[in-house]
Write a protein that holds these residues in place. Structure first.
Motif, mmCIF file in Angstrom:
data_model
loop_
_atom_site.group_PDB
_atom_site.id
_atom_site.type_symbol
_atom_site.label_atom_id
_atom_site.label_comp_id
_atom_site.label_asym_id
_atom_site.label_seq_id
_atom_site.Cartn_x
_atom_site.Cartn_y
_atom_site.Cartn_z
ATOM 1 N N LEU A 117 18.161 -30.410 -0.064
ATOM 2 C CA LEU A 117 16.769 -29.987 -0.238
ATOM 3 C C LEU A 117 16.502 -28.745 0.603
ATOM 4 C CD1 LEU A 117 13.915 -30.613 -1.374
ATOM 5 C CD2 LEU A 117 13.491 -31.902 0.725
ATOM 6 N N LEU A 118 15.883 -27.740 -0.003
ATOM 7 C CA LEU A 118 15.468 -26.535 0.705
ATOM 8 C C LEU A 118 13.949 -26.497 0.776
ATOM 9 C CD1 LEU A 118 17.845 -23.869 -0.904
ATOM 10 C CD2 LEU A 118 18.107 -25.011 1.302
ATOM 11 N N THR A 119 13.417 -26.179 1.946
ATOM 12 C CA THR A 119 11.970 -26.059 2.090
ATOM 13 C C THR A 119 11.587 -24.586 2.180
ATOM 14 O OG1 THR A 119 12.010 -26.188 4.514
ATOM 15 C CG2 THR A 119 11.869 -28.264 3.299
ATOM 16 N N PHE A 120 10.335 -24.296 1.839
ATOM 17 C CA PHE A 120 9.861 -22.915 1.902
ATOM 18 C C PHE A 120 8.390 -22.894 2.283
ATOM 19 C CE2 PHE A 120 8.664 -24.235 -2.325
ATOM 20 C CZ PHE A 120 7.467 -23.572 -2.580
ATOM 21 N N SER A 121 7.962 -21.750 2.767
ATOM 22 C CA SER A 121 6.552 -21.512 3.075
ATOM 23 C C SER A 121 6.108 -20.276 2.309
ATOM 24 C CB SER A 121 6.361 -21.304 4.581
ATOM 25 O OG SER A 121 5.009 -21.054 4.892
ATOM 26 N N ARG A 122 5.016 -20.388 1.570
ATOM 27 C CA ARG A 122 4.534 -19.264 0.769
ATOM 28 C C ARG A 122 4.130 -18.082 1.654
ATOM 29 N NH1 ARG A 122 3.160 -20.453 -4.515
ATOM 30 N NH2 ARG A 122 3.244 -22.670 -5.066
ATOM 31 N N PRO A 123 4.222 -16.863 1.115
ATOM 32 C CA PRO A 123 3.802 -15.695 1.896
ATOM 33 C C PRO A 123 2.301 -15.721 2.174
ATOM 34 C CG PRO A 123 4.244 -15.082 -0.382
ATOM 35 C CD PRO A 123 4.722 -16.492 -0.221
ATOM 36 N N GLU A 124 1.932 -15.345 3.393
ATOM 37 C CA GLU A 124 0.527 -15.291 3.791
ATOM 38 C C GLU A 124 0.120 -13.841 4.072
ATOM 39 O OE1 GLU A 124 -0.361 -17.895 7.028
ATOM 40 O OE2 GLU A 124 0.617 -19.639 6.118
ATOM 41 N N ASN A 125 -1.159 -13.565 3.825
ATOM 42 C CA ASN A 125 -1.743 -12.247 4.126
ATOM 43 C C ASN A 125 -0.912 -11.111 3.523
ATOM 44 O OD1 ASN A 125 -3.728 -13.548 5.790
ATOM 45 N ND2 ASN A 125 -2.202 -13.660 7.423
ATOM 46 N N VAL A 126 -0.682 -11.187 2.221
ATOM 47 C CA VAL A 126 0.123 -10.170 1.531
ATOM 48 C C VAL A 126 -0.738 -8.943 1.231
ATOM 49 C CG1 VAL A 126 1.522 -9.662 -0.501
ATOM 50 C CG2 VAL A 126 1.593 -11.941 0.526
ATOM 51 N N THR A 127 -0.247 -7.785 1.613
ATOM 52 C CA THR A 127 -0.939 -6.523 1.341
ATOM 53 C C THR A 127 0.066 -5.491 0.845
ATOM 54 O OG1 THR A 127 -0.647 -5.781 3.634
ATOM 55 C CG2 THR A 127 -2.709 -6.925 3.089
ATOM 56 N N CYS A 128 -0.413 -4.535 0.062
ATOM 57 C CA CYS A 128 0.426 -3.436 -0.415
ATOM 58 C C CYS A 128 -0.309 -2.112 -0.203
ATOM 59 C CB CYS A 128 0.759 -3.601 -1.894
ATOM 60 S SG CYS A 128 1.838 -5.008 -2.275
ATOM 61 N N GLU A 129 0.429 -1.096 0.212
ATOM 62 C CA GLU A 129 -0.134 0.229 0.441
ATOM 63 C C GLU A 129 0.659 1.276 -0.322
ATOM 64 O OE1 GLU A 129 -0.151 0.917 4.610
ATOM 65 O OE2 GLU A 129 -1.734 -0.552 5.030
ATOM 66 N N VAL A 130 -0.041 2.312 -0.771
ATOM 67 C CA VAL A 130 0.581 3.424 -1.492
ATOM 68 C C VAL A 130 0.469 4.677 -0.638
ATOM 69 C CG1 VAL A 130 0.531 4.858 -3.563
ATOM 70 C CG2 VAL A 130 0.005 2.407 -3.722
ATOM 71 N N ASP A 131 1.595 5.353 -0.437
ATOM 72 C CA ASP A 131 1.626 6.584 0.354
ATOM 73 C C ASP A 131 2.219 7.697 -0.503
ATOM 74 O OD1 ASP A 131 1.664 8.491 2.349
ATOM 75 O OD2 ASP A 131 3.566 7.778 3.191
ATOM 76 N N LYS A 132 1.394 8.682 -0.838
ATOM 77 C CA LYS A 132 1.845 9.816 -1.644
ATOM 78 C C LYS A 132 2.296 10.930 -0.704
ATOM 79 C CE LYS A 132 -1.607 8.654 -5.161
ATOM 80 N NZ LYS A 132 -2.824 9.116 -5.882
ATOM 81 N N GLY A 133 3.610 11.055 -0.543
ATOM 82 C CA GLY A 133 4.166 12.052 0.357
ATOM 83 C C GLY A 133 4.784 13.220 -0.387
ATOM 84 N N THR A 134 5.334 14.159 0.366
ATOM 85 C CA THR A 134 5.931 15.351 -0.242
ATOM 86 C C THR A 134 7.250 15.043 -0.952
ATOM 87 O OG1 THR A 134 6.998 15.849 1.877
ATOM 88 C CG2 THR A 134 4.862 16.897 1.432
#
Length: 230
Positions: A117-134
């Motif tokens: 048996l494998l246990t897991f914990s769901r991801p918490e406080n998930v955020t994504c950011e976009v950075d438009k660079g050169t």
């Protein structure tokens, strides 16, 4: 106290394997697993073990007695062909349950069935950011707490058309302890300047524990959509 025995009559063809699939259990939630094997003598006492720990004693002709009834409840199913199926219901899954579970004869310690048996914990406080660079566009997604560490996938659509994506994903993982060991994870995906198209970008970021398989993102993780215009 012995639990009631459930009897099923099943016509079986071929060999019954002594190994069953425990699956993945979310920590803090209820989970049920089956240990399916064969036993020649239904009067023999059977031990249920989690790793090396003795969890319960079962007598196929009578029932099962859990040593920790507030943590585990058990039932059995008997079938023709000497098949013995023991169901273990974990009231609240913990990291300690992430072990090999087994049933064996108490008299000889002969294995009847086992699974991991494998246990897991769901991801918490998930955020994504976009950075438009050169040099291009970077999309970075983070989770502050997950177990085991995160695995990410990015689906890219430009003007509602799905784009082929074979660019490697870069990861950063940091271990920390909060009772048990957890991870904070970040994954970064880059669209290089030469590949940028004009129009509406819609990106679906899927962040899951690394035990998950394709198609299990909703079951085990989080999906976040980000969009922007170039």
């Amino acid at each position: 106290m012995f639990h009631s025995v459930e009897v099923y009559f099943i016509f079986l063809i071929g060999h019954i394997k002594a190994v069953s699939d425990c699956g993945h259990a979310e920590e803090g939630k209820e989970y049920s697993l089956w240990l399916n094997g064969t036993i020649q003598n239904r009067d023999k006492e059977v031990a249920v073990k989690r790793g090396k720990s003795f969890i319960a004693k079962c007598v196929p002709a009578v029932g099962c007695k859990s040593l920790h009834e507030n943590i585990f409840s058990l039932s059995m199913a008997l079938a023709v062909g000497h098949q013995l199926s023991v169901n273990v219901k974990i009231v609240k899954t913990t990291r300690h349950d992430s072990k090999t579970w087994r049933t064996e004869l108490i008299s000889s310690e002969s294995l009847i069935a086992s699974c991991s048996l494998l246990t897991f914990s769901r991801p918490e406080n998930v955020t994504c950011e976009v950075d438009k660079g050169t040099s291009g566009i970077n999309i970075t997604c983070n989770t502050t707490k997950i177990y085991p560490r995160a695995k990410c996938d990015f689906l890219v659509y430009v003007n509602e058309k799905k784009k082929h994506n074979d660019i490697p994903i870069l990861y950063e993982h940091y271990e920390f302890k909060n009772g048990e060991m957890f991870f904070s994870s970040a994954c970064k995906f880059r669209i290089f300047k030469e590949a940028i198209e004009f129009g509406l970008y819609e990106i679906k970021a899927m962040l899951t524990p690394e035990i998950s398989k394709p198609g299990e993102e909703i079951k085990y993780g989080s999906i976040i959509a980000v969009s922007f215009v170039i």
